[in-house]
Design a protein around this motif. Structure first.
Motif, PDB file in Angstrom:
ATOM      1  N   SER A  82      38.143  42.095  31.032  1.00 42.55           N
ATOM      2  CA  SER A  82      39.227  40.789  31.713  1.00 42.55           C
ATOM      3  C   SER A  82      39.173  40.153  33.331  1.00 42.55           C
ATOM      4  CB  SER A  82      40.316  41.697  31.168  1.00 42.55           C
ATOM      5  OG  SER A  82      40.247  41.556  30.430  1.00 42.55           O
ATOM      6  N   LEU A  83      38.057  41.857  34.202  1.00 40.11           N
ATOM      7  CA  LEU A  83      38.128  41.244  35.256  1.00 40.11           C
ATOM      8  C   LEU A  83      37.360  40.085  36.269  1.00 40.11           C
ATOM      9  CD1 LEU A  83      38.749  41.638  38.485  1.00 40.11           C
ATOM     10  CD2 LEU A  83      37.120  43.513  38.014  1.00 40.11           C
ATOM     11  N   LEU A  84      36.265  39.704  35.065  1.00 36.12           N
ATOM     12  CA  LEU A  84      34.987  38.619  35.711  1.00 36.12           C
ATOM     13  C   LEU A  84      35.682  37.776  34.998  1.00 36.12           C
ATOM     14  CD1 LEU A  84      31.809  41.183  34.583  1.00 36.12           C
ATOM     15  CD2 LEU A  84      32.646  40.096  36.532  1.00 36.12           C
ATOM     16  N   VAL A  85      36.250  37.633  34.029  1.00 39.83           N
ATOM     17  CA  VAL A  85      36.762  36.540  33.072  1.00 39.83           C
ATOM     18  C   VAL A  85      37.774  35.412  33.632  1.00 39.83           C
ATOM     19  CG1 VAL A  85      37.843  35.424  31.864  1.00 39.83           C
ATOM     20  CG2 VAL A  85      36.249  36.856  31.300  1.00 39.83           C
ATOM     21  N   TYR A  87      38.088  36.161  37.442  1.00 39.19           N
ATOM     22  CA  TYR A  87      37.519  35.993  38.270  1.00 39.19           C
ATOM     23  C   TYR A  87      36.239  34.991  38.584  1.00 39.19           C
ATOM     24  CZ  TYR A  87      34.324  37.069  43.208  1.00 39.19           C
ATOM     25  OH  TYR A  87      34.008  36.864  43.813  1.00 39.19           O
ATOM     26  N   SER A  88      35.830  34.498  37.459  1.00 41.34           N
ATOM     27  CA  SER A  88      35.013  33.566  37.334  1.00 41.34           C
ATOM     28  C   SER A  88      36.211  32.166  37.474  1.00 41.34           C
ATOM     29  CB  SER A  88      34.179  33.744  35.981  1.00 41.34           C
ATOM     30  OG  SER A  88      33.651  34.392  36.523  1.00 41.34           O
ATOM     31  N   LEU A  89      36.923  32.127  36.335  1.00 39.06           N
ATOM     32  CA  LEU A  89      37.833  30.500  36.656  1.00 39.06           C
ATOM     33  C   LEU A  89      38.613  30.978  37.941  1.00 39.06           C
ATOM     34  CD1 LEU A  89      40.043  31.814  33.859  1.00 39.06           C
ATOM     35  CD2 LEU A  89      38.459  29.868  34.028  1.00 39.06           C
ATOM     36  N   HIS A  90      38.981  32.131  38.594  1.00 45.46           N
ATOM     37  CA  HIS A  90      39.434  31.776  39.906  1.00 45.46           C
ATOM     38  C   HIS A  90      38.128  31.056  41.372  1.00 45.46           C
ATOM     39  CE1 HIS A  90      41.756  32.719  43.339  1.00 45.46           C
ATOM     40  NE2 HIS A  90      41.459  32.505  44.406  1.00 45.46           N
ATOM     41  N   THR A  91      37.394  31.533  41.035  1.00 51.73           N
ATOM     42  CA  THR A  91      35.399  31.290  41.841  1.00 51.73           C
ATOM     43  C   THR A  91      35.047  29.903  41.212  1.00 51.73           C
ATOM     44  OG1 THR A  91      34.495  33.117  40.917  1.00 51.73           O
ATOM     45  CG2 THR A  91      35.865  33.578  42.621  1.00 51.73           C
ATOM     46  N   HIS A  92      35.558  29.492  39.930  1.00 43.10           N
ATOM     47  CA  HIS A  92      34.432  28.865  39.398  1.00 43.10           C
ATOM     48  C   HIS A  92      32.788  29.592  39.739  1.00 43.10           C
ATOM     49  CE1 HIS A  92      37.742  25.591  40.513  1.00 43.10           C
ATOM     50  NE2 HIS A  92      37.951  26.745  40.088  1.00 43.10           N
TER      51      HIS A  92
END
Length: 209
Positions: A82-85, A87-92
């Motif tokens: 959940s954290l990685l998803v 984080y990825s959406l936030h940082t692209h």
């Protein structure tokens, strides 16, 4: 190769070549998207990562230790996923290396001097792959791509809504252009963008040539 794409009559077409990539130039001409760079963009989202608000459990040292009890490990992997998803959406930033290229978030927390070991990261990504949350991009399991759900459709709709169906856009404009700011593909890793274009080709929305 220098990456190119073309948008024509409601279809986004992609192409690749290498001359402009070496010169750092990009061009705009009837109905194509081209890029002047093919290098990886591993650190392009460092500014966005600094504004990400990590959850409380990320500051808990045991979170960075592979849990030996299976049930506990499953919960640990669920939290990490959940954290990685998020984080990825936030940082692209959707593409991750194993081992990580630097001792920085999300797999390292300098404030508590803890890092998730590469072996644990591999197991975590295996778990995410089994949950259809991403996939390995090579057999060596050194690169993992978080699932880019929805980006293909949003990118296509954005191009059409902008009235760019017959206008050339460079890959730089898609990734860095002012009109792309705030979009999920803004500052996205080039390798990830090319995979998105590949998916769009499979959907009949993009033709690479």
């Amino acid at each position: 190769f220098e990456p190119k794409s073309k948008i024509m009559k409601g279809k986004l077409s992609a192409n690749t070549s290498l001359n402009q990539a070496k010169s750092g130039q990009s061009s705009v001409s009837g109905g194509s998207i081209s890029s002047g760079s093919t290098s990886s963009n591993n650190n392009a989202s460092s500014g966005l990562s600094s504004t990400f608000e990590f959850p409380a459990f990320w500051h808990n040292p045991p979170f960075f230790t592979l849990q030996p009890v299976l049930n506990t490990r499953q919960k640990q992997f669920s939290l990490w996923s959940s954290l990685l998803v998020s984080y990825s959406l936030h940082t692209h930033s959707y593409l991750y290396s194993v081992p990580p290229s630097s001792s920085s978030p999300p797999f390292s927390n300098p404030s508590i001097s803890r890092s998730l070991p590469p072996a644990a990261i591999t197991l975590l990504f295996d778990h995410m792959a089994s949950q259809n949350m991403g996939s390995w991009t090579n057999k060596e399991k050194t690169k993992f791509l978080i699932k880019t759900d929805g980006i293909e459709g949003e990118l296509y709709e954005w191009v059409m809504d902008m009235g760019k169906g017959e206008v050339v856009l460079t890959v730089w404009e898609i990734r860095k252009g002012e009109e792309s700011e705030g979009k999920k593909w803004y500052d996205i890793d080039e390798e990830v963008l090319f995979k998105i274009l590949q998916n769009m080709e499979k959907q009949g929305k993009c033709k690479r040539f």
